[in-house]
Motif scaffolding. Structure first.
Motif, mmCIF file in Angstrom:
data_model
loop_
_atom_site.group_PDB
_atom_site.id
_atom_site.type_symbol
_atom_site.label_atom_id
_atom_site.label_comp_id
_atom_site.label_asym_id
_atom_site.label_seq_id
_atom_site.Cartn_x
_atom_site.Cartn_y
_atom_site.Cartn_z
ATOM 1 N N LEU A 36 0.853 -1.186 0.000
ATOM 2 C CA LEU A 36 0.000 0.000 0.000
ATOM 3 C C LEU A 36 0.891 1.239 0.000
ATOM 4 N N PRO A 37 0.374 2.374 -0.451
ATOM 5 C CA PRO A 37 1.168 3.608 -0.381
ATOM 6 C C PRO A 37 1.394 4.031 1.071
ATOM 7 N N THR A 38 2.532 4.617 1.325
ATOM 8 C CA THR A 38 2.801 5.204 2.626
ATOM 9 C C THR A 38 2.156 6.594 2.689
ATOM 10 N N ALA A 39 2.294 7.276 3.834
ATOM 11 C CA ALA A 39 1.784 8.652 3.940
ATOM 12 C C ALA A 39 2.478 9.548 2.922
ATOM 13 N N LEU A 40 3.784 9.329 2.746
ATOM 14 C CA LEU A 40 4.509 10.083 1.726
ATOM 15 C C LEU A 40 3.982 9.757 0.334
ATOM 16 N N GLY A 41 3.670 8.479 0.087
ATOM 17 C CA GLY A 41 3.147 8.081 -1.218
ATOM 18 C C GLY A 41 1.784 8.682 -1.505
ATOM 19 N N ILE A 42 0.927 8.774 -0.464
ATOM 20 C CA ILE A 42 -0.400 9.379 -0.668
ATOM 21 C C ILE A 42 -0.254 10.863 -1.011
ATOM 22 N N GLY A 43 0.654 11.542 -0.295
ATOM 23 C CA GLY A 43 0.907 12.941 -0.632
ATOM 24 C C GLY A 43 1.457 13.092 -2.043
ATOM 25 N N TYR A 44 2.290 12.170 -2.441
ATOM 26 C CA TYR A 44 2.856 12.169 -3.796
ATOM 27 C C TYR A 44 1.751 12.029 -4.837
ATOM 28 N N LEU A 45 0.783 11.119 -4.608
ATOM 29 C CA LEU A 45 -0.323 10.934 -5.551
ATOM 30 C C LEU A 45 -1.231 12.159 -5.584
ATOM 31 N N VAL A 46 -1.433 12.791 -4.421
ATOM 32 C CA VAL A 46 -2.235 14.028 -4.398
ATOM 33 C C VAL A 46 -1.564 15.093 -5.252
#
Length: 317
Positions: A36-46
């Protein structure tokens, strides 16, 4: 309400038990690796979404190209994160017994035909154990399980995870390595050590062990024995080399038993403290638990037998 809160966790454990059954040795594959995406990954997708909105709104091909480049980079990170766990072999080793209140170490062996980087291992509620690299040469580490009450412990599933290479995605797996360990009672001081019951033949029958206190006799000299202990007078008289042997008296064994006036767990903790004291003094002791009697002895093996017996003693109804 509590029951409904527990239902998702129970369903999740049953599903894991079917998909990843318990085994001492497990190979990580697409069935056992989750990502799953990390918190950093979710921010990256946003951020990628914001760039896409701006690019389409202003019809700016440069912003759209940057957005697609970032999305392709995220997709590559997703695949590399999965590959960093897939193919890893995890084997459960020995569980080391400890007293209640202490963390319990469990041996975990990691190996693979190719390199894996920046792995984290932990039991739920425990501290992370980091492994920087695993390759064809097996690596054995110890993962600490949180303190547990007295008795036999079967640890919860081991979590092995990694956010390599960019920290945008976290791949993990939860493995039941079919391990166990005994948790000994927590030592609690109190009371006096039982006084050994002396008898008339104690001085003749008292136990001895090899030491340096009392002269015991002569034994044939062998290569490797210290020349300082050679009986030179006897050697000069008979021509046969002999070495002096010494012993240390161990004293009269002490017998330990549960105090019926104490609650069960308090009595077991008291016994644990007493036998640990006697073991540190190298004093022989025996332990009586119901019809079972252990010892007398003062060795490390005897100590572990007694502590294992205390750990497995039935709980009060």
């Amino acid at each position: 309400m509590n029951l409904s809160a527990r239902l998702p966790g129970q369903w999740w454990r049953r599903w894991l038990a079917r998909r990843l059954p318990a085994a001492r040795r497990q190979d990580l594959t697409h069935r056992s690796v989750f990502i799953l995406p990390t918190a950093l990954g979710i921010g990256y997708l946003v951020l990628c979404g914001v760039l896409f909105i701006f690019g389409t709104n202003y019809q700016n091909n440069l912003i759209l190209a940057l957005c697609f480049l970032l999305i392709s980079l995220f997709n590559t990170s997703l695949l590399l994160s999965f590959r960093n766990l897939a193919g890893l072999t995890v084997a459960g080793g020995e569980g080391h017994s400890r007293h209640a209140g202490d963390a319990l170490p469990f041996d975990i062996t990691l190996s693979s035909e190719r390199a894996h980087y920046h792995l984290e291992l932990r039991f739920p509620g425990g501290v992370n154990r980091y492994v920087s690299k695993v390759g064809p040469r097996a690596v054995t580490v110890q993962a600490l399980h949180p303190p547990h009450r007295r008795g036999r412990l079967r640890p919860d599933r081991l979590v092995i995870a990694s956010a390599y290479p960019l920290g945008l995605c976290r791949a993990w797996s939860r493995l039941d390595l079919d391990q166990s360990a005994l948790v000994w009672p927590e030592p609690q001081a109190g009371g006096q050590l039982p006084v050994p019951a002396a008898s008339e033949g104690d001085h003749q029958n008292r136990r001895h062990r090899a030491g340096v206190d009392d002269f015991h006799g002569l034994a044939p000299w062998q290569r490797g024995h210290s020349l300082a202990r050679v009986a030179w007078k006897q050697a000069a008289r008979s021509g046969e080399w002999q070495t002096k042997t010494f012993v240390t008296p161990e004293g009269v064994p002490t017998e330990l038993a549960l105090d019926p006036a104490l609650p069960l767990e308090a009595g077991l903790s008291r016994l644990t403290h007493q036998l640990e004291q006697l073991h540190r003094r190298h004093q022989p002791y025996a332990l009586r638990l119901g019809p079972q009697r252990y010892g007398p002895d003062s060795s490390e093996a005897h100590r572990r037998r007694c502590l294992d017996a205390l750990a497995c003693y039935p709980e009060s109804p």
